[in-house]
Write a protein that holds these residues in place. Structure first.
Motif, PDB file in Angstrom:
ATOM      1  N   LEU A 150      55.528  56.005  27.278  1.00 36.08           N
ATOM      2  CA  LEU A 150      54.232  55.876  26.615  1.00 36.08           C
ATOM      3  C   LEU A 150      54.011  56.918  25.516  1.00 36.08           C
ATOM      4  N   GLN A 151      54.759  57.994  25.543  1.00 34.69           N
ATOM      5  CA  GLN A 151      54.610  59.017  24.500  1.00 34.69           C
ATOM      6  C   GLN A 151      54.937  58.469  23.116  1.00 34.69           C
ATOM      7  N   HIS A 152      55.748  57.402  23.064  1.00 36.16           N
ATOM      8  CA  HIS A 152      56.188  56.836  21.787  1.00 36.16           C
ATOM      9  C   HIS A 152      55.482  55.519  21.464  1.00 36.16           C
ATOM     10  N   VAL A 153      54.667  55.037  22.389  1.00 37.85           N
ATOM     11  CA  VAL A 153      54.052  53.704  22.249  1.00 37.85           C
ATOM     12  C   VAL A 153      52.787  53.767  21.400  1.00 37.85           C
ATOM     13  N   PHE A 154      52.652  52.793  20.494  1.00 39.98           N
ATOM     14  CA  PHE A 154      51.451  52.690  19.667  1.00 39.98           C
ATOM     15  C   PHE A 154      50.406  51.771  20.305  1.00 39.98           C
ATOM     16  N   ALA A 155      50.827  50.658  20.901  1.00 39.61           N
ATOM     17  CA  ALA A 155      49.878  49.654  21.406  1.00 39.61           C
ATOM     18  C   ALA A 155      50.207  49.233  22.833  1.00 39.61           C
ATOM     19  N   ILE A 156      49.160  49.016  23.616  1.00 44.47           N
ATOM     20  CA  ILE A 156      49.304  48.516  24.987  1.00 44.47           C
ATOM     21  C   ILE A 156      48.324  47.365  25.189  1.00 44.47           C
ATOM     22  N   GLU A 157      48.850  46.235  25.642  1.00 49.07           N
ATOM     23  CA  GLU A 157      47.991  45.142  26.109  1.00 49.07           C
ATOM     24  C   GLU A 157      48.140  45.089  27.624  1.00 49.07           C
ATOM     25  N   VAL A 158      47.041  45.193  28.342  1.00 49.46           N
ATOM     26  CA  VAL A 158      47.111  45.315  29.793  1.00 49.46           C
ATOM     27  C   VAL A 158      46.055  44.450  30.465  1.00 49.46           C
ATOM     28  N   GLU A 159      46.478  43.786  31.528  1.00 52.06           N
ATOM     29  CA  GLU A 159      45.525  43.029  32.338  1.00 52.06           C
ATOM     30  C   GLU A 159      44.640  44.014  33.095  1.00 52.06           C
ATOM     31  N   VAL A 160      43.337  43.737  33.114  1.00 50.84           N
ATOM     32  CA  VAL A 160      42.393  44.626  33.793  1.00 50.84           C
ATOM     33  C   VAL A 160      41.519  43.805  34.736  1.00 50.84           C
ATOM     34  N   TRP A 161      41.027  44.472  35.774  1.00 50.16           N
ATOM     35  CA  TRP A 161      40.310  43.791  36.852  1.00 50.16           C
ATOM     36  C   TRP A 161      38.895  44.341  36.992  1.00 50.16           C
ATOM     37  N   PHE A 162      37.962  43.427  37.148  1.00 50.63           N
ATOM     38  CA  PHE A 162      36.546  43.781  37.283  1.00 50.63           C
ATOM     39  C   PHE A 162      36.028  43.558  38.696  1.00 50.63           C
ATOM     40  N   ASN A 163      36.822  42.853  39.521  1.00 52.05           N
ATOM     41  CA  ASN A 163      36.459  42.592  40.911  1.00 52.05           C
ATOM     42  C   ASN A 163      37.711  42.639  41.781  1.00 52.05           C
ATOM     43  N   PRO A 164      37.550  42.856  43.099  1.00 56.38           N
ATOM     44  CA  PRO A 164      38.701  43.155  43.977  1.00 56.38           C
ATOM     45  C   PRO A 164      39.491  41.927  44.420  1.00 56.38           C
ATOM     46  N   VAL A 165      40.218  41.295  43.509  1.00 52.44           N
ATOM     47  CA  VAL A 165      41.014  40.112  43.840  1.00 52.44           C
ATOM     48  C   VAL A 165      42.243  40.499  44.663  1.00 52.44           C
ATOM     49  N   PHE A 166      42.817  41.674  44.366  1.00 51.73           N
ATOM     50  CA  PHE A 166      43.973  42.160  45.115  1.00 51.73           C
ATOM     51  C   PHE A 166      43.626  43.474  45.821  1.00 51.73           C
ATOM     52  N   THR A 167      44.184  43.648  47.004  1.00 54.05           N
ATOM     53  CA  THR A 167      43.922  44.838  47.803  1.00 54.05           C
ATOM     54  C   THR A 167      44.455  46.094  47.094  1.00 54.05           C
ATOM     55  N   ASN A 168      43.587  47.072  46.957  1.00 55.63           N
ATOM     56  CA  ASN A 168      43.926  48.371  46.362  1.00 55.63           C
ATOM     57  C   ASN A 168      44.255  48.310  44.867  1.00 55.63           C
ATOM     58  N   ALA A 169      43.910  47.218  44.204  1.00 50.33           N
ATOM     59  CA  ALA A 169      44.133  47.145  42.758  1.00 50.33           C
ATOM     60  C   ALA A 169      43.095  47.998  42.033  1.00 50.33           C
ATOM     61  N   PRO A 170      43.492  48.675  40.966  1.00 50.54           N
ATOM     62  CA  PRO A 170      42.530  49.475  40.200  1.00 50.54           C
ATOM     63  C   PRO A 170      41.584  48.567  39.416  1.00 50.54           C
TER      64      PRO A 170
END
Length: 317
Positions: A150-170
């Motif tokens: 990540l020190q060299h990365v310019f862009a990140i597209e990441v799935e994000v969660w707003f409700n607890p669909v998976f156990t212990n997911a952030p």
């Protein structure tokens, strides 16, 4: 866009983690005018083999699961295979929604995780420009195992969660805090997944409770000191290409002007890059007319009635 190839001594290097659906069409289109190298990760070995069998020269898929550490884990293959995860579905939450049937576990597969840093080093891949992570709740683990990358990365597209669909997911707030700490800035959110409750499932349109989306983060290069490696001409040009691919022509222009102010570009290089960005940006300019807002609302409402799933209509960038 073709003119930009002369400024980069390496292809745009993209990492796609959770590549079951294959690569996004935007990258195939970009291949026509700028060199691209894509490394996809798909832990399901059969699916990975099928993806490699397509024989796309600029894409290589690796059958590895990546995480924060090297350890044995269980991959939960679900009825809706695209939702399969290294985390177990949270049935206490999911059982309230129509989508519950999609999250039934078909098979549990023992696998070994490794860190993204280690796998890329072993594969001789460095100086990554972009990372996409779509791993159904396992995103934080992967980011924690990618500190060097990540020190060299310019862009990140990441799935994000707003409700607890998976156990212990952030949740989104956890991912946002982590990426902010690593020097990334949130640019946009695409709402992509809604759950409709079993009670009243046939009432109204497809919209339900927002559970997940996709976030795009960039390095805010104009705020970085002149000695930052992101002002390296080749790396800067690849960052500009990525910004334009997501429609941020204003940001691409700001990066170019910042580099010129720091004497990282000559005046002639500035003019060429400004010309390319301006030309590409004009191709995507929207048309203004009286009643535009009303027309947009009408099309949006019609779209929701004609699609079965909210995320089919909304899509991502």
């Amino acid at each position: 866009m073709q003119q930009l190839k002369a400024y980069s001594n390496a292809p745009l290097t993209l990492i796609d983690i959770g590549a079951r659906a294959g690569i996004h069409p935007r990258w195939r289109k970009l291949m026509n005018c700028f060199p691209v190298q894509i490394i996809g990760f798909e832990p399901d070995e059969q699916e990975c083999a099928a993806l490699n069998a397509k024989g796309e020269a600029f894409v290589k898929y690796l059958p590895f699961a990546v995480g924060a550490t090297v350890e044995p884990r269980t991959f939960h293959l679900l009825v809706a295979e695209g939702s399969s995860s290294l985390l177990r579905p949270n049935y206490t939450f999911i059982s309230r929604f129509v989508s519950e049937r999609n999250y039934a576990i078909k098979r549990e597969i023992p696998i070994q995780t490794n860190t993204l840093d280690a796998v890329l080093k072993q594969s001789g891949i460095d100086n990554v420009d972009y990372v996409k992570i779509d791993t159904e709740g396992f995103e934080r683990e992967i980011l924690n195992g990618a500190t060097e990358t990540l020190q060299h990365v310019f862009a990140i597209e990441v799935e994000v969660w707003f409700n607890p669909v998976f156990t212990n997911a952030p949740f989104f707030r956890d991912i946002d805090a982590l990426l902010t700490e690593k020097g990334f800035v949130l640019f946009d959110l695409a709402k992509s997944n809604y759950f409709k409750r079993k009670v009243g499932a046939k009432l109204g349109g497809p919209k339900g409770q927002l559970v997940a989306g996709d976030a795009i983060y960039f390095r805010d290069i104009p705020t970085l000191p002149p000695e930052s490696s992101f002002y390296d001409k080749a790396k800067l040009v690849r960052a500009i290409v990525l910004a334009m691919q997501y429609g941020y022509f204003d940001f691409a222009l700001e990066m170019v002007q910042s580099a010129y102010q720091h004497r990282k570009l000559s005046e002639s290089e500035l003019r060429v890059l400004e010309s390319v960005i301006t030309s590409e940006g004009k191709k995507h300019r929207t048309i203004d007319f009286r009643g535009k807002h009303t027309a947009e609302k009408l099309v949006k409402r019609l779209g929701r009635f004609l699609t079965k799933f909210e995320w089919d209509y909304l899509g991502n960038w």
